[in-house]
Each structure stands twice: as structure tokens, then as C-alpha cells.
Design a protein around this motif. Structure first.
Motif, short mmCIF file in Angstrom:
data_model
loop_
_atom_site.label_atom_id
_atom_site.label_comp_id
_atom_site.label_asym_id
_atom_site.label_seq_id
_atom_site.Cartn_x
_atom_site.Cartn_y
_atom_site.Cartn_z
N GLU A 278 0.50 -3.96 -10.06
CA GLU A 278 1.51 -4.82 -10.83
C GLU A 278 2.94 -3.73 -10.79
O GLU A 278 3.94 -4.42 -10.67
N ILE A 279 2.94 -2.40 -11.02
CA ILE A 279 3.83 -1.77 -10.94
C ILE A 279 4.80 -1.99 -9.60
O ILE A 279 5.96 -2.16 -9.40
N ALA A 280 4.01 -1.75 -8.57
CA ALA A 280 4.49 -1.87 -7.22
C ALA A 280 5.35 -3.35 -7.07
O ALA A 280 6.27 -3.23 -6.47
N ARG A 281 4.76 -4.46 -7.50
CA ARG A 281 5.10 -5.81 -7.41
C ARG A 281 6.41 -5.82 -7.93
O ARG A 281 7.50 -6.56 -7.75
N HIS A 282 6.34 -5.04 -9.39
CA HIS A 282 7.72 -5.01 -10.19
C HIS A 282 8.81 -4.57 -9.14
O HIS A 282 10.01 -5.29 -9.12
N TYR A 283 8.54 -3.38 -8.72
CA TYR A 283 9.77 -2.47 -8.06
C TYR A 283 10.09 -3.45 -6.74
O TYR A 283 11.32 -3.26 -6.26
N LEU A 284 9.04 -4.10 -5.82
CA LEU A 284 9.32 -4.64 -4.82
C LEU A 284 10.06 -5.95 -5.30
O LEU A 284 11.27 -6.07 -4.41
N ALA A 285 9.89 -6.57 -6.29
CA ALA A 285 10.73 -7.67 -6.59
C ALA A 285 12.24 -7.19 -7.08
O ALA A 285 13.08 -7.76 -6.64
N ARG A 286 12.28 -5.91 -7.62
CA ARG A 286 13.54 -5.67 -8.01
C ARG A 286 14.33 -5.11 -6.74
O ARG A 286 15.70 -5.39 -6.85
N VAL A 287 13.85 -4.60 -5.56
CA VAL A 287 14.58 -4.62 -4.48
C VAL A 287 14.48 -5.61 -3.39
O VAL A 287 15.05 -5.63 -2.52
N LYS A 288 14.19 -6.63 -4.09
CA LYS A 288 14.22 -8.14 -3.35
C LYS A 288 13.33 -8.20 -2.19
O LYS A 288 13.78 -8.83 -1.18
N ILE A 289 12.06 -7.28 -2.10
CA ILE A 289 11.46 -7.58 -0.99
C ILE A 289 9.96 -8.10 -1.32
O ILE A 289 8.94 -7.72 -0.54
N ILE A 290 9.72 -8.56 -2.45
CA ILE A 290 8.47 -8.83 -2.87
C ILE A 290 7.74 -9.87 -1.79
O ILE A 290 6.43 -9.78 -1.60
N ASP A 291 8.74 -10.51 -1.22
CA ASP A 291 8.03 -11.55 -0.18
C ASP A 291 7.61 -10.94 1.10
O ASP A 291 6.65 -11.38 1.85
N GLN A 292 7.63 -9.49 1.39
CA GLN A 292 7.40 -8.97 2.41
C GLN A 292 6.31 -7.90 2.14
O GLN A 292 5.81 -6.84 2.93
N ALA A 293 5.68 -7.91 0.75
CA ALA A 293 4.66 -6.85 0.20
C ALA A 293 3.51 -6.84 1.25
O ALA A 293 2.91 -5.75 1.48
N GLY A 294 3.16 -7.71 1.95
CA GLY A 294 1.79 -7.52 2.93
C GLY A 294 2.14 -7.01 4.18
O GLY A 294 1.20 -6.96 4.83
N LYS A 295 3.30 -7.00 4.68
CA LYS A 295 3.74 -6.48 5.88
C LYS A 295 3.69 -5.38 6.10
O LYS A 295 3.80 -4.38 5.12
N PHE A 296 3.53 -4.87 7.42
CA PHE A 296 3.71 -3.51 7.84
C PHE A 296 5.16 -2.96 8.01
O PHE A 296 5.88 -3.92 8.34
N GLN B 46 0.92 -1.22 -0.08
CA GLN B 46 0.08 0.21 0.13
C GLN B 46 0.73 1.36 -0.08
O GLN B 46 0.40 2.25 -0.54
N ASN B 47 2.00 1.25 0.72
CA ASN B 47 2.90 2.25 0.74
C ASN B 47 3.45 2.87 -0.88
O ASN B 47 3.51 3.81 -1.16
N CYS B 48 3.54 1.51 -1.45
CA CYS B 48 3.96 1.73 -3.11
C CYS B 48 2.71 2.13 -4.16
O CYS B 48 3.09 2.75 -4.97
N THR B 49 1.71 1.91 -3.39
CA THR B 49 0.36 2.23 -4.42
C THR B 49 -0.22 3.28 -4.29
O THR B 49 -0.94 4.09 -5.14
N LEU B 50 -0.20 3.98 -2.83
CA LEU B 50 -1.06 5.04 -2.58
C LEU B 50 -0.70 6.42 -3.46
O LEU B 50 -1.59 6.85 -4.09
N ALA B 51 0.63 6.66 -3.68
CA ALA B 51 0.64 7.85 -4.62
C ALA B 51 0.50 7.40 -6.04
O ALA B 51 0.17 8.43 -6.82
N GLN B 52 0.79 6.31 -6.23
CA GLN B 52 0.30 5.97 -7.45
C GLN B 52 -0.92 6.14 -8.09
O GLN B 52 -1.52 6.61 -9.38
N VAL B 53 -1.93 5.77 -7.18
CA VAL B 53 -3.14 5.84 -7.47
C VAL B 53 -3.71 7.28 -7.48
O VAL B 53 -4.52 7.92 -8.26
N ARG B 54 -3.22 7.87 -6.17
CA ARG B 54 -3.70 9.08 -5.74
C ARG B 54 -3.16 10.24 -6.71
O ARG B 54 -3.89 11.42 -7.03
#
Lengths: 219, 256, 219
Positions: free
Chosen positions: B126-144, B107-115
Motif C-alpha cells: 500500500e505504501i509503495a503504491r502510494h509513493y509510486l503514484a506520487r512519482v507518477k509511475i504507478i502504471d509501471q509497478a509490475g515492470k522490471f 518489489q524494489n519498493c517493498t523489500l526493505a519495508q518488509v525486511r
């Protein structure tokens, strides 16, 4: 009547408003100190009883307490003047809030203060009187200012039990002439003139002491 | 507001000229000029209080300068205005991460994209997941954020900035708040960004990183740019005594 | 005259019929107070001039009695041709009065948010409005759940004030019974007990919620 005349008319009730505040404080301050300290030091059933008394005064709507004491107590054979009832009810309600401020301040004190006092060979009562309370009261000052404002504002209620305070005067003037804008603006202004200086002092103290918003939640 | 700047040059990502900034009586920037070409990697260093953080905070309008002009991608930054368009074209990474604690990493990654960018929810994710994968924390996407380590938080913050697809990235001491063992994982991400040709302006004390990726080192002291040179020259033969002193201090304690 | 227990119990259902009005007024006023208070605080932060103006508005609201504010709305609005149902005036009055307090609560809640949150939102190109709604407000609510809950209890306790402008809440219904039967003590005591019970149980609920929320934060 011109607006200044209305304002003067309203301020004729200031004597009563001030008297209720003064007598109210005579109830509020001792109650806050005694019950705040008792709640801090007691345990078990005694503490429960102390808390129950505080909660009764603090949690009941003050307007209802006033009516109950004014209309219902005579039935139980307790007859008090409107002024006594008003001072008692408003005072103990504010005292209930004040007791929480006292207790919170005592709890917030560094326990090292008491230990230092004990190490100096002071009796516990002396420590409370000489070390804890002075610090606690300094800490509570902004909250106390808020409570004084609450008390002043609360006195508007006494007009409902026939005391001739500022609000009562305003309603009297309203019966003489139809000028709601002037009269009720004047009434708001009158209270603002009385309360605002206390607000300013309170904020100044708050900045000095550095404590946040008090426990009073508006009457 | 662009007098003092030459006509817009399409090859420049950021241009600043004559920047002066005061905090009350303290002058934080003194007549700073800066030009950053597209794709260029700049490292700004200097002792604390030298104005380096203030400089990059001015570049995207987080601070306003009392004097001087700034142009980003040829567009002038309007002082005191909410320069939304310009801010959206510059990503910024902070020392203290500044992730939004009440939102998950995704949500941190999508908020400004959407708003701000008005992307659809699906596209943003989709974009957020792409960049989260890029910085190697895609597995943490759902965490706070509070559930992540410092290094992971900073990488999430980098991903958040990248999601805006900025042309330029600003880094304000991105590793200063991190434990030593986490610094490398953040620097690795930054190096890979540099290798991809991102325009980067980094305030950092990581001299190893500077040596490796910087095209140019800018040394600041007391609000001025004192020295400006490619890393091989800056590190081997600093021209000023102040830069020399700074390098002695920082390199003697530098473990990287 | 004695306190008639049988009569007191007999009137409980009648008074409880007004409970929904009391609760409705309390809920609507709480929402109104939060909305107005939040607007006041956000406007206060929006600029220097707006800051001074809103500071004054907040201080004015806090320095005048709710009773005087209710009279003002109740008598002044019709003077300008605005006639609203008493209940709407009452909700408006309580909303305005408590907005002054909630604005201060919101201020503390926003002040506690790290400055970097504003920076990050700005750097991401979020508009001022989006920053407030999506970044600041959720974190603020988390900081202030407890004091906000306490003020909602205060709003509930202030609903009997609306009896003075003839809103049929519980105190009003108590007075209706009193004027029909010429017995004041029983209805007032019954209303008092119901309020005390309500206030204490809702305060407990707030406390429970607070512990829950704290536990959730420390995940």
C-alpha cells in the motif's frame, strides 16, 4: 611412526606420481593442441567427429575410463602396462579439457590478427604457428595451470590400478599401523605441497593475463 | 564519539563536524562542518573530485570518515558499524539509480519495508503504491527496471527511498546519468518533495533547481567547504574566485 | 575371453538399479557443495582475517585430490568416534571437494554485481544477511547459471569415486557383478556408457537452460 616419517613414506610414492604426470602430459599437450585446432578449423561432419572424440575423453568419468581401459581392453587384445593406461587415460582426459581452452583462446583472438598476417603475405599455417598460437597460449596459461593441478590430483587414481604412487603408499602405511589421522592428513598435506605452488603461479598468471576461471571442472 | 559536536539540537536533522576522509593517500574531505536544520534544502555543488559525493555518502555511513563526528536526528553515527537505524531514517538516491534488477519496481519498493521496517506485506504494498503514484509511475509497478526509461528508473528509486518514510533525503547527482529530456521529470519530483517540507541534501549541477528550491548552497573544492550562502547571494555575488570560475563554467553550458 | 554382448545387455537392468543411488548422491552433493561453497565465499568477504583464512581453506580443498579427501573422511571420522553411513561420508566428501570450486564461481558471480547494489541495500537499511539473500544471491545466480551447471555435471561424474568407500552406486554395482562373475569388461563398459550418456545429456540440458536464461535476461 611419527608424522614426518609418515610424510617421508608417502613421498616415496612421489616418483610414480611425477612419472604419471609427466607421461600424462605427453598425451595431454599434443591432444589438446591438435584437437583444439582441428575443432577450430573444421566444419560439418569432420568437426562432428573431432567433437565426438573430445567429448568422449572429456565427458566420461575419468575413474571409469581408467578401469575400462585397465580391465576391458585386454579382452579386445590390447594389453598395456598400468603406467601406460594411467598416463593415456589421465592425459587424454585433461587433453580433452585443454582442447576446449585452445579452441576458446583461438576464437577469442581478434580476427584482425589473421588479416594482418594474410596482408603480410604469410601462409595460413604460418599465421597459425607464428601469430595465433603464441597469443592463444599466453592467454590460456592460467587455465593450463589449473589443468596441471587437475592432472596431479587425478593421479591419485592410479593407486587403484596397483601403481605405487603417493596415495598407494599412504594405504600401504595404513595397513602397517593404525593411525588414520596422521596418515591421511599426511596424504592431503603431500598433495597440497605439490599442487599449491602451481595454484599460486596460476593465480599470478591470471592476474597478469586477466582471464577468468578455466574450463576444468575437477576430476 | 560525539565530542566536537554541541549537545544534540532537536531542530537539526544532520550535523557533522571536523570530517576528514582519506582514500589511501588522497584526502577527499578536509575538516568539513555541516549543519542541516529540519526541513532545510541544501544543494552541494563543486567541481568533480571536490568531495561532495563523498560527503553525502558519509552522512548515512556508506563511507566511514577517519576523523570527525556525524549525528543524524540527534543520534551519533558509529564508525564502521552497520548503522541500520540511522540508515532507515535517511533516504538516498544514487546517480546510477541502483534499482535491484531482479525485482519488479513494486518489489524494489517493498523489500526493505518488509525486511528492515518489519511492515506487513499488505502495508508495504500500500505504501509503495502510494509513493509510486506520487512519482507518477504507478502504471509501471509490475515492470522490471530494465524495462523502464532512465527517468522512470530514477523516479522509481526515489519512490523506493520514500517508502522508508525517511526524515531526510540525500540525492547524489540524481540527474547526471540521464538524457536531457528526462532530467525535468526527475527534478519535478524533487521540487514537489521540497515543497512538502522534506529535508533534502542534494549534490547536483542543476543550478536551475538550486535556485528554485535551495535554502542554502554549499560550494566545495578540494575536499573543503569553500563557500556557503543562500542561492540569491551565491549566484549573484560569489565570494571566492573558485566559486566564480565554477559558476562561469557551469552556467555557460547550462540549458535549464 | 571375448566381450560377451549378451551378458553386457543382461546386466544393464542390474546396474540401472544403482542409478537412483548415483543420482541421489549427485543431487545431494551438488546442493551440499553449493551451500558450503556459498558460505565459504560469503565468509571470505566478511573481513580481512576471515578472508585470508577462507582463501586458504578454498585453496587447500582445491589442491588435494577428491580421492584423498574421501579416504580422509572415511577413515578419520570413525577414529574420533563419528561413524556415519558410507553414503553420508561420500556426499559430505563430494560436497566439500566441489565447494572449493563453487566458491570461486560464486566469487566471480558476486564480483560481477555492480557496487551500487550494495550501496542501495545499505542505504535502505537492509541487514548484511538480508542484502546477501535478497539482493546479491539472486543476481549472482543469474550470472553463474552456466558454470554452476557445469560443476553439477562434474559432481555427477565424480560419484563413481564413492565406489572406493563402498557406496552402492553404479560403479560399485558394476564391480559387484564383476566379482560375482569374474567378468570385468562388460560391467565396466556398461557403466561407462551409461555415465557418458548421462553426462552428455545433462550437459546439453545445462546448455539449453543457459540459452533460455539468457533469452529471459534480454527481455
Amino acid at each position: 611412526m611419527s608424522f614426518p616419517e609418515i610424510l617421508v613414506g608417502i613421498f616415496e610414492g612421489f616418483r610414480i606420481t611425477a612419472a604419471v604426470v609427466f607421461y600424462g602430459l605427453l598425451f595431454a599437450v599434443p591432444f589438446a593442441l591438435v584437437f583444439g585446432i582441428l575443432q577450430h578449423f573444421t566444419r560439418g561432419i569432420l568437426r562432428f567427429l573431432v567433437t565426438a572424440v573430445i567429448e568422449f575423453w572429456r565427458s566420461s568419468p575419468v575413474i571409469i575410463l581408467l578401469f575400462v581401459f585397465y580391465y576391458a581392453l585386454p579382452i579386445f587384445g590390447v594389453v598395456m602396462s598400468a603406467m601406460t593406461v594411467s598416463a593415456l587415460v589421465l592425459g587424454l582426459n585433461i587433453g580433452g579439457y585443454g582442447s576446449q581452452a585452445v579452441r576458446a583462446a583461438l576464437q577469442a583472438l581478434d580476427p584482425g590478427q589473421v588479416e594482418a598476417g594474410l596482408a603480410l603475405g604469410l601462409r595460413r599455417s604460418r599465421i597459425l604457428l607464428l601469430i595465433e598460437l603464441p597469443q592463444a597460449i599466453a592467454m590460456m596459461m592460467p587455465t593450463l595451470m589449473n589443468l596441471v593441478i587437475q592432472l596431479v590430483k587425478g593421479t591419485a587414481l592410479v593407486s587403484l590400478v596397483t601403481l605405487g604412487d603417493m596415495t598407494f603408499r599412504a594405504k600401504e602405511i595404513a595397513q602397517i599401523e593404525y593411525n588414520p589421522v596422521g596418515i591421511y592428513s599426511g596424504l592431503l598435506l603431500a598433495y597440497f605441497i605439490v599442487c599449491y605452488p602451481v595454484t599460486v603461479i596460476g593465480r599470478w598468471l591470471e592476474r597478469r593475463v586477466g582471464v577468468g576461471e578455466g574450463q576444468a571442472h575437477g576430476l | 564519539m560525539t565530542e566536537g559536536l554541541p549537545p544534540a539540537d532537536q531542530n537539526l536533522a544532520v550535523e557533522a563536524s571536523g570530517l576528514c576522509k582519506w582514500f589511501k593517500k588522497f584526502q577527499a574531505l578536509r575538516d568539513v562542518d555541516l549543519q542541516v536544520r529540519r526541513g532545510e534544502r541544501i544543494v552541494i555543488c563543486g567541481p568533480s573530485g571536490s568531495g561532495k559525493s563523498t560527503l553525502i555518502r558519509c552522512l548515512n555511513g556508506l563511507e566511514t570518515c577517519q576523523q570527525g563526528q556525524i549525528r543524524v536526528n540527534g543520534r551519533a553515527l558509529a564508525p564502521g558499524k552497520n548503522n541500520l537505524e540511522i540508515r532507515r531514517s535517511i533516504g538516498m538516491v544514487f546517480q546510477s539509480f541502483n534499482l535491484f534488477p531482479h525485482l519488479s519496481v513494486l518489489q524494489n519498493c517493498t523489500l526493505a519495508q518488509v525486511r528492515a521496517q518489519k511492515r506487513s506485506k499488505e502495508e508495504a504494498v500500500e505504501i509503495a503504491r502510494h509513493y509510486l503514484a506520487r512519482v507518477k509511475i504507478i502504471d509501471q509497478a509490475g515492470k522490471f527496471p530494465s524495462q523502464l526509461s532512465g527517468g522512470q528508473q530514477q523516479r522509481a528509486a526515489i519512490a523506493r527511498a520514500l517508502c522508508m518514510k525517511p526524515g531526510t533525503m540525500l540525492f547524489d547527482e540524481p540527474t547526471s546519468a540521464l538524457d536531457p529530456e528526462m532530467i525535468k521529470e526527475v527534478l519535478d519530483v524533487m521540487v514537489s518533495l521540497a515543497e512538502d517540507g522534506m529535508t533534502m541534501i542534494c549534490v547536483t549541477h542543476e543550478m536551475g533547481f538550486a535556485r528554485k528550491v535551495a535554502d542554502r548552497i554549499i560550494f566545495m573544492d578540494e575536499g573543503r567547504i569553500v563557500e556557503e550562502a543562500p542561492p540569491e547571494i551565491f549566484f549573484s555575488s560569489p565570494q571566492t574566485r573558485r566559486a566564480q570560475l565554477f559558476l562561469d563554467q557551469i552556467l555557460s553550458s547550462d540549458v535549464h | 575371453m571375448d566381450f560377451n554382448h549378451a551378458f553386457a545387455i543382461e546386466i544393464v537392468p542390474t546396474i540401472l538399479q544403482a542409478l537412483h543411488t548415483t543420482l541421489l548422491v549427485a543431487v545431494l552433493s551438488s546442493i551440499g557443495a553449493a551451500a558450503i561453497g556459498f558460505t565459504l565465499e560469503v565468509t571470505r568477504r566478511s573481513g580481512r582475517l576471515a578472508g585470508y583464512a577462507m582463501r586458504f581453506v578454498i585453496d587447500f580443498i582445491r589442491s588435494t585430490p577428491v580421492l584423498a579427501q574421501l579416504y580422509f573422511l572415511f577413515f578419520v571420522l570413525p577414529f574420533y568416534g563419528i561413524t556415519l553411513p558410507a553414503m553420508v561420508v561420500g556426499v559430505l566428501g563430494l560436497s566439500i571437494y566441489y565447494s572449493g570450486y563453487l566458491a570461486e564461481v560464486f566469487k566471480a558471480g558476486i564480483d560481477a554485481i555492480h557496487r551500487g547494489q550494495w550501496d542501495a541495500a545499505k542505504a535502505l537499511g537492509l541487514s548484511g544477511f538480508d542484502t546477501i539473500i535478497f539482493v546479491i544471491a539472486p543476481q549472482m545466480l543469474r550470472n553463474i547459471a552456466a558454470p554452476m551447471g557445469n560443476y553439477f555435471v562434474s559432481v555427477l561424474k565424480a560419484t563413481p569415486y564413492l565406489a572406493v568407500i563402498a557406496v552402492p552406486e553404479m560403479l560399485g554395482s558394476g564391480f559387484d557383478i564383476a566379482s560375482d562373475t569374474f567378468r570385468y569388461a562388460e560391467p565396466l563398459v556398461v557403466v561407462g556408457i551409461i555415465f557418458l550418456f548421462l553426462a552428455i545429456s545433462i550437459a546439453q540440458l545445462v546448455r539449453l537452460l543457459e540459452t533460455r536464461l539468457n533469452a529471459a535476461h534480454n527481455r
